[in-house]
Design an enzyme around this catalytic site. Sequence first.
Site, PDB file in Angstrom:
ATOM      1  N   ALA A 151      -0.098   0.649  15.530  1.00 35.34           N
ATOM      2  CA  ALA A 151       0.510   1.825  14.889  1.00 35.34           C
ATOM      3  C   ALA A 151       1.188   1.422  13.590  1.00 35.34           C
ATOM      4  O   ALA A 151       2.092   2.086  13.120  1.00 35.34           O
ATOM      5  CB  ALA A 151       1.515   2.475  15.844  1.00 35.34           C
ATOM      6  N   ASP A 170     -10.036   2.541   2.657  1.00 33.28           N
ATOM      7  CA  ASP A 170     -10.069   1.811   3.931  1.00 33.28           C
ATOM      8  C   ASP A 170     -10.740   2.632   5.034  1.00 33.28           C
ATOM      9  O   ASP A 170     -11.537   2.112   5.820  1.00 33.28           O
ATOM     10  CB  ASP A 170      -8.644   1.455   4.384  1.00 33.28           C
ATOM     11  CG  ASP A 170      -8.061   0.306   3.578  1.00 33.28           C
ATOM     12  OD1 ASP A 170      -8.830  -0.558   3.133  1.00 33.28           O
ATOM     13  OD2 ASP A 170      -6.829   0.281   3.401  1.00 33.28           O
ATOM     14  N   TYR A 182     -10.703 -10.263  10.292  1.00 36.76           N
ATOM     15  CA  TYR A 182     -12.044 -10.803  10.095  1.00 36.76           C
ATOM     16  C   TYR A 182     -12.014 -12.318   9.993  1.00 36.76           C
ATOM     17  O   TYR A 182     -10.963 -12.927   9.800  1.00 36.76           O
ATOM     18  CB  TYR A 182     -12.704 -10.192   8.856  1.00 36.76           C
ATOM     19  CG  TYR A 182     -11.904 -10.320   7.591  1.00 36.76           C
ATOM     20  CD1 TYR A 182     -11.148  -9.258   7.133  1.00 36.76           C
ATOM     21  CD2 TYR A 182     -11.905 -11.503   6.854  1.00 36.76           C
ATOM     22  CE1 TYR A 182     -10.401  -9.365   5.973  1.00 36.76           C
ATOM     23  CE2 TYR A 182     -11.173 -11.621   5.693  1.00 36.76           C
ATOM     24  CZ  TYR A 182     -10.421 -10.552   5.256  1.00 36.76           C
ATOM     25  OH  TYR A 182      -9.685 -10.666   4.108  1.00 36.76           O
ATOM     26  N   ALA A 212       5.548   1.935  22.134  1.00 35.04           N
ATOM     27  CA  ALA A 212       4.817   3.162  22.476  1.00 35.04           C
ATOM     28  C   ALA A 212       5.212   4.353  21.594  1.00 35.04           C
ATOM     29  O   ALA A 212       4.363   5.168  21.225  1.00 35.04           O
ATOM     30  CB  ALA A 212       5.047   3.489  23.951  1.00 35.04           C
ATOM     31  N   GLY A 266       0.470  -0.149   9.403  1.00 29.36           N
ATOM     32  CA  GLY A 266      -0.246   0.361   8.236  1.00 29.36           C
ATOM     33  C   GLY A 266      -1.755   0.397   8.432  1.00 29.36           C
ATOM     34  O   GLY A 266      -2.419   1.343   7.983  1.00 29.36           O
ATOM     35  N   ALA A 267      -2.305  -0.598   9.091  1.00 26.02           N
ATOM     36  CA  ALA A 267      -3.759  -0.659   9.257  1.00 26.02           C
ATOM     37  C   ALA A 267      -4.250   0.508  10.107  1.00 26.02           C
ATOM     38  O   ALA A 267      -5.271   1.134   9.802  1.00 26.02           O
ATOM     39  CB  ALA A 267      -4.160  -1.991   9.889  1.00 26.02           C
ATOM     40  N   ARG A 290       2.134  -1.462  21.307  1.00 21.48           N
ATOM     41  CA  ARG A 290       3.158  -2.198  22.068  1.00 21.48           C
ATOM     42  C   ARG A 290       4.453  -1.395  22.053  1.00 21.48           C
ATOM     43  O   ARG A 290       5.081  -1.192  23.092  1.00 21.48           O
ATOM     44  CB  ARG A 290       3.328  -3.563  21.388  1.00 21.48           C
ATOM     45  CG  ARG A 290       4.167  -4.551  22.094  1.00 21.48           C
ATOM     46  CD  ARG A 290       4.072  -5.878  21.407  1.00 21.48           C
ATOM     47  NE  ARG A 290       4.438  -5.805  19.980  1.00 21.48           N
ATOM     48  CZ  ARG A 290       4.411  -6.835  19.158  1.00 21.48           C
ATOM     49  NH1 ARG A 290       4.027  -8.024  19.593  1.00 21.48           N
ATOM     50  NH2 ARG A 290       4.760  -6.699  17.897  1.00 21.48           N
ATOM     51  N   LYS A 345       0.821  -1.227   0.000  1.00 26.18           N
ATOM     52  CA  LYS A 345       0.000   0.000   0.000  1.00 26.18           C
ATOM     53  C   LYS A 345       0.852   1.272   0.000  1.00 26.18           C
ATOM     54  O   LYS A 345       0.470   2.275  -0.599  1.00 26.18           O
ATOM     55  CB  LYS A 345      -0.964  -0.002   1.182  1.00 26.18           C
ATOM     56  CG  LYS A 345      -2.037  -1.066   1.063  1.00 26.18           C
ATOM     57  CD  LYS A 345      -3.031  -0.960   2.206  1.00 26.18           C
ATOM     58  CE  LYS A 345      -4.016  -2.111   2.164  1.00 26.18           C
ATOM     59  NZ  LYS A 345      -5.087  -1.959   3.162  1.00 26.18           N
ATOM     60  N   MET A 393     -10.255  -5.350  13.330  1.00 25.20           N
ATOM     61  CA  MET A 393     -10.177  -5.240  11.871  1.00 25.20           C
ATOM     62  C   MET A 393      -9.826  -6.569  11.214  1.00 25.20           C
ATOM     63  O   MET A 393     -10.012  -6.757  10.024  1.00 25.20           O
ATOM     64  CB  MET A 393      -9.172  -4.169  11.474  1.00 25.20           C
ATOM     65  CG  MET A 393      -9.680  -2.789  11.812  1.00 25.20           C
ATOM     66  SD  MET A 393      -8.627  -1.568  11.053  1.00 25.20           S
ATOM     67  CE  MET A 393      -8.911  -0.225  12.166  1.00 25.20           C
TER      68      MET A 393
END
Length: 267
Positions: free
Chosen positions: A129, A103, A215, A155, A131-132, A153, A66, A213
């Site tokens: 944190a 998205d 599925y 931070a 790409g999604a 995780r 992406k 997210m």
Amino acid sequence: MADRYAVIGHPVAHSKSPWIHAEFARQTHQGLDYARIEAPLDGFERTVEEFRAAGGSGANVTLPFKAQAFLYCKDAVTDRARAVGVVNTLIFEKGAARGDNTDGVGLLRDLTVNLGCKLAGARVLLMGAGGAAQGVLAPLVAAGPRRLVVANRTADKARALARRYGASAGGGYEDLRGEQFDVLLNATSAGLADEAPPLAAGQFASGALAYDMVYGRDTPFLVLARAAGAATHDGIGMLVEQAAESFFVWRGVRPDTAPVVAALRGR
Ligand code: ATR
């Protein structure tokens, strides 16, 4: 000949996009072919060029390409793709390629239209944190939550993302202590490894909505959320809604997503 589209990714064998777009095409009487193309990890651009040369009209781009898709058409991306810095939809026009991102709108439409969730004024937690998470943060901020916290995780990555997109705060899961959220969105890949972000039951407000997210599976996050009294949803609706938005961008016709979501759940 029918117009040609494809999903380009690596791996791509598992992708439900060909089935979803075939359903949309059937429903709206559009003549199109939609294929799966696995690009080599070092050959995204070459693969896109080949598909265009063979007459492709557009493509969806999935992991891990992406960000490369954004660079591929960075002189011609939509505002919403520029806002998130990644492209999941390519539109091939005479000699030019345009990049879009569906998205964010896919997630927002699933949350607000399909699930009746109010984001404006809500306390929202976005976990992850990568790409999604990056792909949906700008539209979440724009939805006007009272508070929007990014937790990860690692931070520092959450802090940087929160700063970049104007979220209320970013940090590690330990920084969330004492806070409650109305909407908890899991954009981590933890569920794929049968793990959950380390949340405490007390972080789910009464009547909270929890969304993963990932599925097609009851992830440990959804199990934890349900035990804490939250309503739980996987990302199948987002998958179908982002596809519907791509279909609309390409064809100018908006398919009815509800029967497609229902059919996928039943498969
Ligand atoms: P994607 O493009 O799907 O977001 P990614 O860029 O590899 O994939 O990001 C995966 C995200 O899931 C990251 O935020 C990752 O946290 P780190 O940045 O600390 O690696 C998060 N993640 C993966 N496994 C996790 C786990 N078991 N618990 C919590 N977070 C996890």
